[in-house]
Design an enzyme around this catalytic site. Structure first.
Site, mmCIF file in Angstrom:
data_model
loop_
_atom_site.group_PDB
_atom_site.id
_atom_site.type_symbol
_atom_site.label_atom_id
_atom_site.label_comp_id
_atom_site.label_asym_id
_atom_site.label_seq_id
_atom_site.Cartn_x
_atom_site.Cartn_y
_atom_site.Cartn_z
ATOM 1 N N HIS A 48 -9.767 -4.919 5.011
ATOM 2 C CA HIS A 48 -10.094 -3.513 5.341
ATOM 3 C C HIS A 48 -10.301 -3.360 6.836
ATOM 4 O O HIS A 48 -11.441 -3.273 7.270
ATOM 5 C CB HIS A 48 -11.358 -3.096 4.595
ATOM 6 C CG HIS A 48 -11.556 -1.616 4.507
ATOM 7 N ND1 HIS A 48 -12.151 -0.876 5.503
ATOM 8 C CD2 HIS A 48 -11.250 -0.730 3.532
ATOM 9 C CE1 HIS A 48 -12.220 0.390 5.131
ATOM 10 N NE2 HIS A 48 -11.679 0.505 3.939
ATOM 11 N N PHE A 49 -9.462 -3.276 7.621
ATOM 12 C CA PHE A 49 -8.027 -3.464 7.507
ATOM 13 C C PHE A 49 -7.682 -4.616 8.442
ATOM 14 O O PHE A 49 -8.227 -4.668 9.552
ATOM 15 C CB PHE A 49 -7.287 -2.191 7.909
ATOM 16 C CG PHE A 49 -7.697 -0.977 7.111
ATOM 17 C CD1 PHE A 49 -7.221 -0.790 5.820
ATOM 18 C CD2 PHE A 49 -8.580 -0.050 7.641
ATOM 19 C CE1 PHE A 49 -7.593 0.335 5.088
ATOM 20 C CE2 PHE A 49 -8.954 1.070 6.912
ATOM 21 C CZ PHE A 49 -8.472 1.269 5.630
#
Length: 144
Positions: A48-49
């Site tokens: 993420h991410f």
């Protein structure tokens, strides 16, 4: 002030889900202010991410709930109990939280009736609001 060991004596969360590094202030059953130092090594940043790490909003809310749980469970009559996340209202995210940020987590209980408590919660980074919400807790006991 409560250090990480003292926090672990109050709430049952452990790595990788313990999201509070220290508690600066606590008024038993009323309010607490905690800190989460967000580092590039957080497990959740793996997905993420990967190319643009942002702390998931739900984990900011969870960190706030953990600070609220410290306030509730610090009361003598609540020691050894669990504080379950029972609800969330009016949640807004206003700023991204990224590696290197320090989250200041403030929770003030606005209503406590028996085993149910509701609180106003605000997470800030450098004085800027990242998240504000109302959270509801339900105190319970471990069932074997």
């Amino acid at each position: 002030m409560l250090d990480i060991q003292q926090i672990k004596e109050i709430i049952p969360h452990r790595y990788p889900f313990l999201l509070v590094d220290k508690v600066l202030e606590v008024e038993e059953g009323k309010r607490a202010i905690g800190i989460k130092n967000v580092t590039a090594n957080e497990e959740f940043f793996n997905g993420h991410f990967p190319d643009y790490p942002v702390m998931p909003g739900v984990l900011i809310v969870e960190a706030l709930a953990q600070v609220g749980a410290v306030a509730m469970l610090k009361k003598e009559e609540n020691r050894g109990r669990l504080a379950f996340f029972a609800g969330i209202d009016n949640c807004r995210f206003k700023r991204q939280v990224r590696p290197g940020d320090q989250l200041r987590l403030e929770v003030e209980m606005t209503r406590v009736r028996g085993a149910i408590g509701k609180g106003k919660a605000i997470a800030t980074v450098d004085g800027e609001i990242a998240c504000e919400t109302e959270i509801t807790f339900a105190l319970g006991d471990k069932k074997e």
